[in-house]
Scaffold this motif. Structure first.
Motif, mmCIF file in Angstrom:
data_model
loop_
_atom_site.group_PDB
_atom_site.id
_atom_site.type_symbol
_atom_site.label_atom_id
_atom_site.label_comp_id
_atom_site.label_asym_id
_atom_site.label_seq_id
_atom_site.Cartn_x
_atom_site.Cartn_y
_atom_site.Cartn_z
ATOM 1 N N LYS A 244 0.833 -1.211 0.000
ATOM 2 C CA LYS A 244 0.000 0.000 0.000
ATOM 3 C C LYS A 244 0.863 1.255 0.000
ATOM 4 O O LYS A 244 0.402 2.336 -0.353
ATOM 5 N N PHE A 245 2.140 1.098 0.388
ATOM 6 C CA PHE A 245 3.051 2.247 0.393
ATOM 7 C C PHE A 245 3.567 2.556 -1.014
ATOM 8 O O PHE A 245 4.190 3.579 -1.236
ATOM 9 N N ILE A 246 3.341 1.650 -1.942
ATOM 10 C CA ILE A 246 3.826 1.831 -3.303
ATOM 11 C C ILE A 246 2.697 2.279 -4.234
ATOM 12 O O ILE A 246 2.812 3.240 -4.967
ATOM 13 N N TRP A 247 1.615 1.577 -4.204
ATOM 14 C CA TRP A 247 0.491 1.866 -5.081
ATOM 15 C C TRP A 247 -0.217 3.137 -4.621
ATOM 16 O O TRP A 247 -0.379 3.343 -3.442
ATOM 17 N N PRO A 248 -0.665 4.060 -5.505
ATOM 18 C CA PRO A 248 -0.663 3.935 -6.957
ATOM 19 C C PRO A 248 0.277 4.939 -7.607
ATOM 20 O O PRO A 248 -0.088 5.562 -8.587
ATOM 21 N N SER A 249 1.474 5.154 -7.059
ATOM 22 C CA SER A 249 2.417 6.108 -7.653
ATOM 23 C C SER A 249 3.009 5.531 -8.931
ATOM 24 O O SER A 249 3.780 4.577 -8.880
ATOM 25 N N VAL A 250 2.650 6.066 -10.052
ATOM 26 C CA VAL A 250 3.034 5.494 -11.346
ATOM 27 C C VAL A 250 3.941 6.458 -12.107
ATOM 28 O O VAL A 250 3.765 7.668 -12.050
ATOM 29 N N SER A 251 4.936 5.913 -12.809
ATOM 30 C CA SER A 251 5.786 6.741 -13.663
ATOM 31 C C SER A 251 6.003 6.020 -14.986
ATOM 32 O O SER A 251 5.745 4.832 -15.113
ATOM 33 N N TRP A 252 6.558 6.719 -15.967
ATOM 34 C CA TRP A 252 6.743 6.125 -17.286
ATOM 35 C C TRP A 252 7.860 5.094 -17.320
ATOM 36 O O TRP A 252 7.910 4.241 -18.191
ATOM 37 N N LYS A 253 8.801 5.136 -16.352
ATOM 38 C CA LYS A 253 9.947 4.219 -16.377
ATOM 39 C C LYS A 253 9.582 2.826 -15.878
ATOM 40 O O LYS A 253 10.290 1.865 -16.108
ATOM 41 N N GLY A 254 8.509 2.730 -15.165
ATOM 42 C CA GLY A 254 8.077 1.455 -14.640
ATOM 43 C C GLY A 254 6.639 1.604 -14.198
ATOM 44 O O GLY A 254 6.064 2.688 -14.266
ATOM 45 N N ILE A 255 6.031 0.550 -13.772
ATOM 46 C CA ILE A 255 4.634 0.628 -13.373
ATOM 47 C C ILE A 255 4.492 1.387 -12.051
ATOM 48 O O ILE A 255 3.594 2.194 -11.884
ATOM 49 N N LEU A 256 5.415 1.145 -11.125
ATOM 50 C CA LEU A 256 5.293 1.709 -9.784
ATOM 51 C C LEU A 256 6.582 2.393 -9.337
ATOM 52 O O LEU A 256 7.678 2.007 -9.736
ATOM 53 N N LYS A 257 6.448 3.397 -8.497
ATOM 54 C CA LYS A 257 7.605 4.038 -7.876
ATOM 55 C C LYS A 257 7.772 3.478 -6.462
ATOM 56 O O LYS A 257 6.795 3.140 -5.800
ATOM 57 N N MET A 258 9.012 3.429 -5.985
ATOM 58 C CA MET A 258 9.279 2.870 -4.665
ATOM 59 C C MET A 258 9.490 3.932 -3.593
ATOM 60 O O MET A 258 9.626 3.599 -2.417
ATOM 61 N N ASP A 259 9.519 5.207 -3.960
ATOM 62 C CA ASP A 259 9.871 6.250 -3.005
ATOM 63 C C ASP A 259 8.976 6.275 -1.770
ATOM 64 O O ASP A 259 9.411 6.674 -0.689
ATOM 65 N N GLN A 260 7.725 5.842 -1.939
ATOM 66 C CA GLN A 260 6.812 5.913 -0.811
ATOM 67 C C GLN A 260 7.084 4.864 0.258
ATOM 68 O O GLN A 260 6.474 4.892 1.335
ATOM 69 N N VAL A 261 8.020 3.923 -0.004
ATOM 70 C CA VAL A 261 8.385 2.968 1.058
ATOM 71 C C VAL A 261 9.439 3.564 1.985
ATOM 72 O O VAL A 261 9.721 2.997 3.040
ATOM 73 N N ILE A 262 10.031 4.697 1.611
ATOM 74 C CA ILE A 262 11.100 5.276 2.425
ATOM 75 C C ILE A 262 10.645 5.567 3.855
ATOM 76 O O ILE A 262 11.343 5.197 4.815
ATOM 77 N N PRO A 263 9.475 6.209 4.079
ATOM 78 C CA PRO A 263 9.028 6.428 5.468
ATOM 79 C C PRO A 263 8.851 5.134 6.253
ATOM 80 O O PRO A 263 9.108 5.093 7.465
ATOM 81 N N LEU A 264 8.417 4.083 5.577
ATOM 82 C CA LEU A 264 8.248 2.789 6.239
ATOM 83 C C LEU A 264 9.591 2.247 6.703
ATOM 84 O O LEU A 264 9.739 1.804 7.854
ATOM 85 N N TYR A 265 10.597 2.298 5.834
ATOM 86 C CA TYR A 265 11.923 1.827 6.216
ATOM 87 C C TYR A 265 12.535 2.714 7.303
ATOM 88 O O TYR A 265 13.196 2.218 8.228
ATOM 89 N N GLU A 266 12.319 4.008 7.193
ATOM 90 C CA GLU A 266 12.850 4.920 8.211
ATOM 91 C C GLU A 266 12.253 4.613 9.584
ATOM 92 O O GLU A 266 12.944 4.693 10.612
ATOM 93 N N LYS A 267 10.985 4.259 9.607
ATOM 94 C CA LYS A 267 10.311 3.956 10.874
ATOM 95 C C LYS A 267 10.933 2.751 11.562
ATOM 96 O O LYS A 267 11.168 2.765 12.779
ATOM 97 N N TYR A 268 11.217 1.701 10.801
ATOM 98 C CA TYR A 268 11.682 0.452 11.415
ATOM 99 C C TYR A 268 13.199 0.302 11.436
ATOM 100 O O TYR A 268 13.739 -0.391 12.311
#
Length: 288
Positions: free
Chosen positions: A96-120
């Motif tokens: 849910k941290f990835i969807w639905p951020s979409v870009s032309w280089k791929g289907i999904l962007k991963m940047d939204q997982v950064i806060p999740l990783y920072e938390k843990y």
């Protein structure tokens, strides 16, 4: 027969080392390395394997991983118990941290997982981990595997698990990186110079399939065969190789099967320990 006897002797040394960790200097302890393959949600089985090892006192001195194996490995290296990591994965619903951020280089962007990783993960540096960790990613420019084991932690972790065609490549130091499993889905090499015993774990065992009826099944099976080819090419580098059976029947994003996948990994490793360690009194604790 002689090879099997030597294998048992090695694990007897492991058991002795962990029974005497308070009295032995660090340099005299047997160093166990574990290499964890990629495989999407199937990588949750690695947590079950690590739980089984914990229960008999086999604590890795070093961990390496690709993609899902890197995620499981880094969380464990941070100090989370395998059961804790499983609950984090289920409760946060990683995707849910990835969807639905979409870009032309791929289907999904991963940047939204950064806060999740920072938390843990807290401090964004490999030095914050309790166990040395190495993760593999694929350099798109060089067409080579690159290993990350120091400095910035989160973006290399994202690169290692950046499934091509699904996620936008990760930019690091001016170069784009994608999933390490493209070239090395079980990175044994970083452990070879620092560990006495290496355990390789593959979470993509492919069951026999008589009837492949859909194009989706054909593509998935072909991708898994490719991943397994580069895993099996490294099997000979491992002192022990563990492969929970039939995991390839689970989809790469099938998070609803997380507990079942975890249990398969746990039971497989407990059986392996029982067959190769426990019967000869080698493991450091009893299996109940």
């Amino acid at each position: 027969m002689e090879e099997e006897r030597l294998s048992f002797m090695v694990f007897q040394q492991i058991g002795t080392a962990f029974n005497n960790t308070s009295s032995l200097p660090l340099e005299n302890q047997t160093r166990i390395g574990i290499a964890l393959s990629g495989g999407g949600v199937r990588g949750i089985s690695h947590l079950g394997v690590l739980k089984a090892m914990d229960e008999v006192g086999l604590i890795p001195s070093a961990i390496s991983g690709t993609s899902a194996g890197a995620i499981a490995g880094v969380m464990y290296a941070k100090g989370f118990a395998p059961d804790e990591i499983l609950e984090i994965i289920i409760q946060t619903n990683y995707f849910k941290f990835i969807w639905p951020s979409v870009s032309w280089k791929g289907i999904l962007k991963m940047d939204q997982v950064i806060p999740l990783y920072e938390k843990y993960l807290g401090v964004d540096d490999f030095s914050s981990l309790r166990i040395p960790m190495t993760m593999a990613a694929t350099d798109l420019h060089l067409g080579q595997t690159v290993y990350f084991s120091s400095g910035e932690l989160i973006r290399p972790l994202m690169a290692s698990s950046c499934i091509p065609g699904m996620f936008e490549p990760i930019l690091l130091d001016g170069r784009y990186f994608i999933d390490g499993g493209v070239l090395n889905n079980m990175p044994v090499e970083p452990l070879q110079d620092s560990c006495d015993v290496i355990i390789g774990v593959n979470c993509n065992h492919l069951p026999i399939e008589q009837n492949i009826r859909h194009i989706k099944s054909l593509i998935e099976r072909t991708v898994i065969m490719s991943m397994n080819y580069n895993v099996y090419s490294r099997r000979g580098m491992c002192d022990h190789f563990v492969e929970p059976p039939g995991l390839a029947r689970f989809g790469v994003l099938e998070i609803k099967k997380a507990k079942e996948i975890f249990e398969i990994g746990y039971q497989t490793m407990m059986e392996y320990i029982s067959l190769h360690l426990q019967q000869d009194g080698i493991a450091t604790k009893s299996i109940i």
